[in-house]
Motif scaffolding. Structure first.
Motif, PDB file in Angstrom:
ATOM      1  N   GLU A   1     -32.955 -73.528 -91.602  1.00 57.81           N
ATOM      2  CA  GLU A   1     -31.993 -73.405 -90.506  1.00 57.81           C
ATOM      3  C   GLU A   1     -31.687 -71.946 -90.184  1.00 57.81           C
ATOM      4  O   GLU A   1     -31.506 -71.577 -89.022  1.00 57.81           O
ATOM      5  CB  GLU A   1     -30.701 -74.150 -90.867  1.00 57.81           C
ATOM      6  CG  GLU A   1     -30.812 -75.659 -90.748  1.00 57.81           C
ATOM      7  CD  GLU A   1     -31.145 -76.087 -89.334  1.00 57.81           C
ATOM      8  OE1 GLU A   1     -30.364 -75.768 -88.405  1.00 57.81           O
ATOM      9  OE2 GLU A   1     -32.204 -76.727 -89.141  1.00 57.81           O
TER      10      GLU A   1
ATOM     11  N   ARG B   1     -34.468 -70.697 -88.125  1.00 56.90           N
ATOM     12  CA  ARG B   1     -34.411 -71.287 -86.780  1.00 56.90           C
ATOM     13  C   ARG B   1     -33.353 -70.590 -85.920  1.00 56.90           C
ATOM     14  O   ARG B   1     -33.596 -70.285 -84.743  1.00 56.90           O
ATOM     15  CB  ARG B   1     -34.104 -72.781 -86.885  1.00 56.90           C
ATOM     16  CG  ARG B   1     -34.187 -73.529 -85.557  1.00 56.90           C
ATOM     17  CD  ARG B   1     -33.877 -75.001 -85.737  1.00 56.90           C
ATOM     18  NE  ARG B   1     -32.466 -75.202 -86.061  1.00 56.90           N
ATOM     19  CZ  ARG B   1     -31.506 -75.325 -85.160  1.00 56.90           C
ATOM     20  NH1 ARG B   1     -31.783 -75.239 -83.861  1.00 56.90           N
ATOM     21  NH2 ARG B   1     -30.255 -75.512 -85.529  1.00 56.90           N
ATOM     22  N   ILE B   2     -32.182 -70.323 -86.504  1.00 59.35           N
ATOM     23  CA  ILE B   2     -31.116 -69.646 -85.760  1.00 59.35           C
ATOM     24  C   ILE B   2     -31.539 -68.233 -85.388  1.00 59.35           C
ATOM     25  O   ILE B   2     -31.269 -67.751 -84.271  1.00 59.35           O
ATOM     26  CB  ILE B   2     -29.810 -69.635 -86.576  1.00 59.35           C
ATOM     27  CG1 ILE B   2     -29.303 -71.062 -86.813  1.00 59.35           C
ATOM     28  CG2 ILE B   2     -28.744 -68.811 -85.868  1.00 59.35           C
ATOM     29  CD1 ILE B   2     -29.030 -71.844 -85.552  1.00 59.35           C
TER      30      ILE B   2
ATOM     31  N   ASN C   1     -32.126 -66.502 -81.469  1.00 53.05           N
ATOM     32  CA  ASN C   1     -31.274 -65.399 -81.005  1.00 53.05           C
ATOM     33  C   ASN C   1     -31.962 -64.044 -80.958  1.00 53.05           C
ATOM     34  O   ASN C   1     -31.328 -63.058 -80.570  1.00 53.05           O
ATOM     35  CB  ASN C   1     -30.034 -65.300 -81.913  1.00 53.05           C
ATOM     36  CG  ASN C   1     -29.087 -66.479 -81.740  1.00 53.05           C
ATOM     37  OD1 ASN C   1     -28.274 -66.501 -80.835  1.00 53.05           O
ATOM     38  ND2 ASN C   1     -29.218 -67.477 -82.612  1.00 53.05           N
TER      39      ASN C   1
ATOM     40  N   THR D   1     -37.765 -77.096 -88.067  1.00 55.52           N
ATOM     41  CA  THR D   1     -36.456 -77.742 -88.049  1.00 55.52           C
ATOM     42  C   THR D   1     -36.320 -78.684 -89.248  1.00 55.52           C
ATOM     43  O   THR D   1     -37.280 -78.948 -89.979  1.00 55.52           O
ATOM     44  CB  THR D   1     -36.272 -78.550 -86.753  1.00 55.52           C
ATOM     45  OG1 THR D   1     -37.267 -79.588 -86.701  1.00 55.52           O
ATOM     46  CG2 THR D   1     -36.401 -77.659 -85.526  1.00 55.52           C
TER      47      THR D   1
END
Length: 317
Positions: free
Chosen positions: A109, A112-113, A117, A219
């Motif tokens: 995660e 992924r974040i 960004n 994910t």
């Protein structure tokens, strides 16, 4: 035959890449580590290849991307994934069981974040127009098939040397392995790192194969799917993840084909199309109860080998 490969070429290559991803999750499991970090390293490898091919190794528009550069991207992706695997594995592998699984999910995660960004990764949109080294999907067999064969041979040989036996000893009883002079931390980090390298290599190939790359590639959903590859295919022998990766990569296409059968109730057709994760979860539950070691087990493999030997002896007679 040409029509068959044109129609199913994408699926065939996807099945081979899925099998390698299954092996990337199987390697930590060899050492008794329930790691779900493979999607993160897979996404990392894909981003490295996508960024290098679109921003560094630029080729004239309309021309094929050189295969040596694809291999170089795979090498870089594998090295970076391996180094990150060491950095993550040393602190994370102090945990065990479900706690390790949660920690590795958190790692996925975090990646992924970050991908969502950062400007270099294209944010939520991702990176489009990743150049192609081949004109058709089926030609990716020139990379995917050797990668699967080499990975399978590597894991097979690993199981039969000192390092692989140390992995298995730690999986069966870590305290007993430690008492016998095996360093659990070293071998668990090694298994985790090898799995990370393999996932990074597949990600680099997949970025070109899919022609685009975004944060959806790494994910929690992907973690569950890859876990299904190993748990249902077999978590005690190297052929299990290979079989599981192929079968469960093809399963969504099979479900879509069933959903298109004329006369099927609308609700059932919609469920078969959109309920993939529910179906995968069902397979995990049922498989864990009725097939705790997966469909391919060491005993089954020994039975196959004995059968082949008997046939060979009968043929000689």
């Amino acid at each position: 035959m040409a029509d068959f490969f044109n129609t199913y070429g994408f699926l065939i290559v996807s099945m081979l890449l899925g099998a390698v991803l299954g092996l990337s999750l199987y390697l930590p499991l060899m050492a008794g580590q329930l790691s779900l970090a493979s999607p993160g390293f897979y996404a990392l490898g894909g981003y490295i290849a996508a960024i290098l091919s679109t921003q560094v190794f630029k080729v004239p528009e309309g021309s094929l991307f050189p295969i040596p550069l694809v291999l170089l991207e795979m090498l870089i992706s594998g090295v970076v994934a391996g180094l990150l695997g060491i950095a993550v594995g040393i602190p994370a592998l102090r945990l065990r069981g479900i706690y390790l699984a949660i920690a590795t999910i958190a790692f996925v995660e975090i990646l992924r974040i970050l991908a969502l960004n950062l400007d270099i990764t294209g944010g939520a949109v991702g990176i489009f127009g990743v150049p192609q080294p081949f004109q058709t999907a089926i030609e990716y067999l020139w990379i995917a098939l050797p990668l699967l064969l080499l990975s399978t041979i590597f894991v097979y040989r690993l199981e039969n040397i000192r390092v692989g036996r140390a992995f298995i000893a730690i999986r069966e009883d870590e305290l007993a392995a430690d008492a016998m002079g095996i360093n659990p931390t070293y071998f668990k980090v090694l298994a985790f790192t090898l799995g990370a390298i393999l996932a990074g290599l597949v990600g680099a190939v997949s970025a070109h194969f899919l022609n685009t790359w975004n944060a959806r590639q790494g994910t929690f959903d992907a973690s569950i799917i890859y876990l299904t590859f190993v748990l249902i295919g077999g978590s005690r022998v190297y052929l299990g993840p290979v079989l599981g990766g192929m079968v469960f990569t093809a399963l969504p296409e099979v479900l879509r084909a069933i959903a298109d059968i004329p006369g099927l109730p609308l609700w059932l057709s919609q469920f078969l199309r959109d309920g993939r994760l529910i179906i995968f979860g069902f397979f995990i539950v049922v498989g864990s109860i009725f097939f705790p070691q997966g469909l391919v087990t060491p005993d089954l493999l020994k039975g196959w080998r004995k059968g082949w030997r008997r046939r060979g002896e009968e043929g000689k007679r």
